[in-house]
Write an enzyme that holds these catalytic residues in place. Sequence first.
Site, mmCIF file in Angstrom:
data_model
loop_
_atom_site.group_PDB
_atom_site.id
_atom_site.type_symbol
_atom_site.label_atom_id
_atom_site.label_comp_id
_atom_site.label_asym_id
_atom_site.label_seq_id
_atom_site.Cartn_x
_atom_site.Cartn_y
_atom_site.Cartn_z
ATOM 1 N N GLY A 187 0.780 -1.321 0.121
ATOM 2 C CA GLY A 187 0.202 0.058 0.027
ATOM 3 C C GLY A 187 0.911 1.435 0.019
ATOM 4 N N GLY A 205 -0.819 2.609 7.376
ATOM 5 C CA GLY A 205 -0.872 1.964 8.460
ATOM 6 C C GLY A 205 -0.280 0.396 8.391
ATOM 7 N N LYS A 206 0.406 -0.025 7.386
ATOM 8 C CA LYS A 206 1.278 -1.143 7.203
ATOM 9 C C LYS A 206 2.110 -1.659 8.530
ATOM 10 C CE LYS A 206 3.335 -0.138 3.142
ATOM 11 N NZ LYS A 206 2.784 1.151 3.314
ATOM 12 N N PRO A 244 2.467 5.077 1.112
ATOM 13 C CA PRO A 244 2.829 5.474 2.532
ATOM 14 C C PRO A 244 1.854 5.945 3.393
ATOM 15 C CG PRO A 244 4.339 6.282 0.687
ATOM 16 C CD PRO A 244 2.908 5.727 -0.083
ATOM 17 N N GLY A 245 1.912 5.706 4.647
ATOM 18 C CA GLY A 245 0.916 6.373 5.642
ATOM 19 C C GLY A 245 -0.267 5.764 5.798
ATOM 20 N N GLU A 258 -7.045 33.723 -9.660
ATOM 21 C CA GLU A 258 -7.417 32.726 -8.743
ATOM 22 C C GLU A 258 -9.157 32.867 -8.968
ATOM 23 O OE1 GLU A 258 -5.902 30.663 -7.750
ATOM 24 O OE2 GLU A 258 -3.993 31.554 -7.580
#
Length: 640
Positions: free
Chosen positions: A195, A200-201, A197-198, A418
């Site tokens: 998965g 929860g592995k 990054p970040g 913008e």
Amino acid sequence: MNVRNLAIWGAIALLVIGMAVAMGGSSEADSAKKAKLSEIYALIDSGQVAEATLGDQQIVVTTTDNRKLVSELRGLDMETQGVLVKEGVPFSVDADSGRNNFASLIFSILPILLIVGFVFFMMRQMQGGGGRGAMSFGKSRARLLTEKHGRVTFDDVAGVDEAKEELQEIVEFLQDPSKFQRLGGKIPKGALLVGPPGTGKTLLARAVAGEAGVPFFTISGSDFVEMFVGVGASRVRDMFEQAKRSAPCIIFIDEIDAVGRSRGAGLGGGNDEREQTLNQLLVEMDGFEANEGIILVAATNRPDVLDPALLRPGRFDRQITVGNPDIIGREKILRVHMRNVPLAKDVDSKTIARGTPGFSGADLANLVNEAALLAARRGKRVVAMAEFEDAKDKVLMGPERRSMVMSEKEKELTAWHEAGHAIVAMIVPSADPVHKATIIPRGRALGMVMQLPEDDKLSMSKIEMTSRLAIMMGGRVAEELKFGHDNVTAGAASDIQQATRLARAMVTRWGFADNIGPVDYGSDQGDVFLGQQLMQSSHVSEDTSRKIEEEVRKLIQTGMDEARRIMTDSRDKWEAIAEGLLEYETLSGEEIAELLKGNKPTRPDLSDDDSGPAPAVPVIGKRRKPKGDAGLGDTEPNPA
């Protein structure tokens, strides 16, 4: 001075002293020529000896022609002394001179011993602490995770229910193997967590350790790699030997791609250290010797670079995808991280989850932490919804840079730029709602329009892509319509870059060009380190390349024409947004809608009566890169 430095300088001092003593400890006999005792007596009798030195085991004489001769004696021979006295030869007695040869031998060996000891000491120091010395290169660096590291269970992991179910089965197998074995089931040998990054592995792996109640060894893939050939393979063997003594147990290898990359890329030597380490890991996982009771859990965010032999059943029996959470998962993750944060009554985790699509678990942890820090900075006792909204803007768009001085001309240019993005985003079909527009510099951007989808999206249609192109080019078109073609600035550089990437992907990867057709022309963008790009020949002809460039240009030009049409037809709305940005600097999506109705935005009072010292909250996670439409001067944006 610490003990290590003291030991080093002490060894150097001993080395210098030993060499000095060895050099200075030699006697005059070292430079004398050996002779028989009878020859010495003959010279004495003939009056050819000028002086003599008597030792415990030798006599050294100096002849009248300055020759030095030495001969052995048995003790301080009184007979020899008598002969010297009789012949009138001056002499001296040195009882220690006979031992000089032995001392010289000792002191000549001492420097060598000191050098060997010093080198051995330095090798131990280079290996670091933990009792690892020069002879422990091949020892495993896996650490046994214990309760002191903090017990994590599945209750601490949210938003990845399917992954938890897969790993829960492994935990049950370790706790009660007979439940599966009586039906012929075998325990899985390995599980690969895949998965971005970040997500929860690593946290999932720690939860498995907390739930299983068995020894849990953790190591990083980079810990196997060493400059000495064969060390990595030795560490793999030692790690599995260590695990066998603790079976049943779990071994967790984080970032396994550091050691498990594909072999035989065709670049460099094939017999390198990394490949030997990988070969040993393959043998230990599924070789002739069965490692019963050892389950290998690994994590990576680069499954595409792993060796196929590592991924086959029998080694990693299960590949568990740990992706970014959906809206339900995000709400659960937020509740986990909000446990120890005092919240105001207006905080709604479901609303926050709906406004954070694409966030990973680490991003959400960072969001909660930033909100807590903002509340503490404002002197509040609780964290309110306003802090979560401000924290979300900070995470998505970067921190505000209100101290940056902008001239009125630059401010006006940014507002119209913008406003161009915003009005196009509000009118084109199938576009995500405008969440916020600002001309306050944030991160590296002078201004920004941010869109957030209402629901989680797994794919994007062609009409959404063409609308996206129009939105991206809206700022450039706005500058051109308002200030003239000659006054267009470089502020749209990142807009053009993003639009070009999207248009090229539409043509070369997704088959959205009629003249090109549904053919993939982006397949040879392989990774150089795998040898893919170097080993593939280009299969795009010159004529096809020209057609691709024409189609990319056509898509971008169509987007610009659509943006120009919208701003021309809705100039009054465009102007209302620009003037609102000049007045208020930042407008939410709801405030922009009110402006278009002719109503002025109502700004709530953010002061909180319930103020006071806020509780300390630890910093969690890392800041997310800015996300949203490119603004003026935005040098490295991320498309929404």
